[in-house]
Design a protein around this motif. Sequence first.
Motif, PDB file in Angstrom:
ATOM      1  N   HIS A   1       6.059   2.900   0.883  1.00 30.49           N
ATOM      2  CA  HIS A   1       5.000   1.957   1.224  1.00 30.49           C
ATOM      3  C   HIS A   1       4.736   1.976   2.718  1.00 30.49           C
ATOM      4  CE1 HIS A   1       5.288   0.340  -2.825  1.00 30.49           C
ATOM      5  NE2 HIS A   1       6.596   0.422  -2.676  1.00 30.49           N
ATOM      6  N   GLU A   2       3.539   1.536   3.063  1.00 31.90           N
ATOM      7  CA  GLU A   2       3.149   1.584   4.462  1.00 31.90           C
ATOM      8  C   GLU A   2       4.053   0.664   5.295  1.00 31.90           C
ATOM      9  OE1 GLU A   2      -1.003   1.138   4.824  1.00 31.90           O
ATOM     10  OE2 GLU A   2      -1.004   1.647   6.949  1.00 31.90           O
TER      11      GLU A   2
ATOM     12  N   HIS B   1       0.829  -1.183   0.000  1.00 32.93           N
ATOM     13  CA  HIS B   1       0.000   0.000   0.000  1.00 32.93           C
ATOM     14  C   HIS B   1       0.879   1.254   0.000  1.00 32.93           C
ATOM     15  CE1 HIS B   1      -3.739   2.045   0.672  1.00 32.93           C
ATOM     16  NE2 HIS B   1      -3.195   2.737   1.642  1.00 32.93           N
TER      17      HIS B   1
ATOM     18  N   THR C   1       5.587   4.564   9.278  1.00 27.67           N
ATOM     19  CA  THR C   1       6.364   4.642   8.053  1.00 27.67           C
ATOM     20  C   THR C   1       7.385   5.758   8.238  1.00 27.67           C
ATOM     21  OG1 THR C   1       4.353   4.072   6.882  1.00 27.67           O
ATOM     22  CG2 THR C   1       6.178   4.887   5.566  1.00 27.67           C
TER      23      THR C   1
ATOM     24  N   LYS D   1      -1.521   9.352   0.573  1.00 28.88           N
ATOM     25  CA  LYS D   1      -2.723   8.529   0.436  1.00 28.88           C
ATOM     26  C   LYS D   1      -3.616   9.068  -0.682  1.00 28.88           C
ATOM     27  CE  LYS D   1      -2.836   6.696   5.086  1.00 28.88           C
ATOM     28  NZ  LYS D   1      -3.436   6.750   6.413  1.00 28.88           N
TER      29      LYS D   1
ATOM     30  N   LYS E   1       1.059   8.415  11.423  1.00 26.46           N
ATOM     31  CA  LYS E   1       1.250   7.211  10.612  1.00 26.46           C
ATOM     32  C   LYS E   1       2.603   7.274   9.906  1.00 26.46           C
ATOM     33  CE  LYS E   1      -2.862   5.165  10.824  1.00 26.46           C
ATOM     34  NZ  LYS E   1      -3.031   5.745  12.157  1.00 26.46           N
ATOM     35  N   PHE E   2       3.024   8.511   9.639  1.00 28.70           N
ATOM     36  CA  PHE E   2       4.180   8.731   8.781  1.00 28.70           C
ATOM     37  C   PHE E   2       5.092   9.762   9.435  1.00 28.70           C
ATOM     38  CE2 PHE E   2       5.549  11.643   5.187  1.00 28.70           C
ATOM     39  CZ  PHE E   2       6.666  10.905   4.857  1.00 28.70           C
TER      40      PHE E   2
ATOM     41  N   ILE F   1       1.859   4.836   0.660  1.00 27.25           N
ATOM     42  CA  ILE F   1       1.364   5.866   1.573  1.00 27.25           C
ATOM     43  C   ILE F   1       1.788   7.252   1.082  1.00 27.25           C
ATOM     44  CG2 ILE F   1       3.326   5.693   3.168  1.00 27.25           C
ATOM     45  CD1 ILE F   1       1.258   5.968   5.438  1.00 27.25           C
TER      46      ILE F   1
END
Lengths: 323, 350
Positions: free
Chosen positions: A35-36, A4, A204, A71, A171-172, A6
């Motif tokens: 990528h995630e 996935h 990530t 995303k 998340k990142f 990101i």
Amino acid sequence: MNNHVILDVQNLKKYFQVGKNLTLKAVDDVSFQLHEGETLGLVGESGCGKTTCGRTCLGLYSRTDGKVLYKGQDVHLMKGAEKFAFKKEAQMIFQDPYASLNPRMTVSDIVAEGIDIHKLAANKKERDEKIFHYLNLVGLNKEHANRFVHEFSGGQRQRIGIARALAVEPKFMVLDEPISALDVSIQAQIVNLLIKLQKEMGLTYLFVAHDLSMVKHISDRVAVMYLGSMVEITTSEELYENPLHPYTKALLSAIPIPDPDVELQREQTRIKLEGDVPSPINPAPGCRFKGRCKYAKAICSEQTPQLKDMGNGHCVACHLYNQ
Amino acid sequence: MSKLLEVKNLRVSYHTYAGEVQSVRGVTFDVEEGEAIAIVGESGCGKSVTAKSIMGLIKTPPGEIKAGSEILYRGENILNYDKKQMSHYRGGESAIIFQDALAALNPTMTVGKQIVENLMMHRKTIMVDGKEVKLTKRLAMQEAVKMLKMVGIPNAEQRAKQYPHEYSGGMRQRAMIAIAFACQPKLLIADEPTTALDVTIQAQIMDLIKDLQKQLNTSVILITHDLGVVANVAKRIVVMYSGNIVERGNARDIFYHPKHPYTCALLEAVPRLDLKNKQELASIEGTPPDLLAPPKGCPFSTRCKYCMEICCEQAPAATDFGDGHEAACWLHHPLAPKDDVPFKTEVRHE
């Protein structure tokens, strides 16, 4: 790690006007995907645009051209609630733990700032619990919460910076040389912490650094930058075993290894780079590395080499591999 | 080879508002003529203060070199030098290169003039075509250009007329080296000369220092926190921790047979390119002790994995392993446990 995507950076350019008719091309046509759950290392000498690239990816700098899709959404076109949500998901850790923390705030206020802004805590009790939780997570304790930043050592400050970033449940993360200001023994502590947090929280990372040995240790894939453009990108194992670009080879052979016998052997095979990195202001056309490259040919001054896949996602931008 | 420099029981303290910071607490080592040694340690372990003491650069107050310390240069204690002797020794006999070249160079003088300044201060005559003639400013400038060429600065004639801010980071460090070597010192101290530089430039500067050391037979004390940098330069290594020397020995002994837990931990903490495994890095937990109130026993006891009761009570004496290899650790005591330690504790005889 899954497939996935990101973060998708497409032909990103960031120029700075530094005078009349003078353009500093800090980032020039850089593309990569993240990528995630993966760590991408971004390495290069100082002045190669790696920090600018990291900052532009987060929207801290406006772009000159190209796209940064987080995303699927363009980071630089986000507005209002969208941007607010992005800022919660994407965080940054800065190089200088002395300059990036407000000396007038207590540690708990620094960590809680994000929690307050994004309203992640319902009441005071929950807020305190969260602060202690994140301080604990990075190896600090409750007693540190009410102190000011000047009371801490460099390694501890970097931990506070990490706790602040984690507090909004990102998340990142862009890690901009998070360890280069620290001592060797402390570097290992911080890197271990970062790896542990990534495993636990599925983060990530975009890991920006000039220390290739540490980058190899932490990254899944590594991208090498030189003067604003990307010269090689591949998995970290592949890069160290089979570097293709002459610059990557030189960079790898310049890293000292703490072993006298290995060093003695390397002495003969070492590729020495002469001179300094040229100025990124109004660069000449063609390959940016041609002035320091011993394989430079006529075509290198005429045409800018493009990243080309040599198989297995090992991309290199060099005319040597263009036959 | 004869001993050029001997440092004996050097103790340096700084008086601050918070109290007395004992930066260097009894350091003893020596440097032979034409030899390169390295002092390795984390920031705050007293390595730079040691270097400054050797150069006579400790400012008093707030600094204080404690009574009983000796720094012998060719047998003479430099701590007893008067002003004139000191100014001859500092710059003429010994020289230092600092980490931050931009801060160390004078921003208002051209690089050439800064070399000339050093030459005019310390030398009366100069060799021109094999003849010794009186040093004039013009000859000094020619010599300065020669020095810049020697350290590998292209277009040295033009570059000598430029100011430090017109130089890049690596070039500034080269200019510093040119100034340091201008009077052909017998002793060069390089205090983290490459820490602020990129790896490619670091390799260039280290090569340069190594070449000049061999060419001019200068003794070099290389101060760094990076064991990788010293691996192929220094013959002998001194490892410092919180103002003490914890281990010393030949480079090979230190790298292949470390005898102190701190040295072992330092070596393991560095990720190596030539090793494939991706396991967790061995980190040293905690932080170095506060030198305002140094611990009673072994300074490393608070972070040591192998800490025993005695470590917190009493500082260990150095154990000799032969060939100048010494380590100060209680694990080498005959009564200490021999299992689970990162090194062989027996005394090695070759």
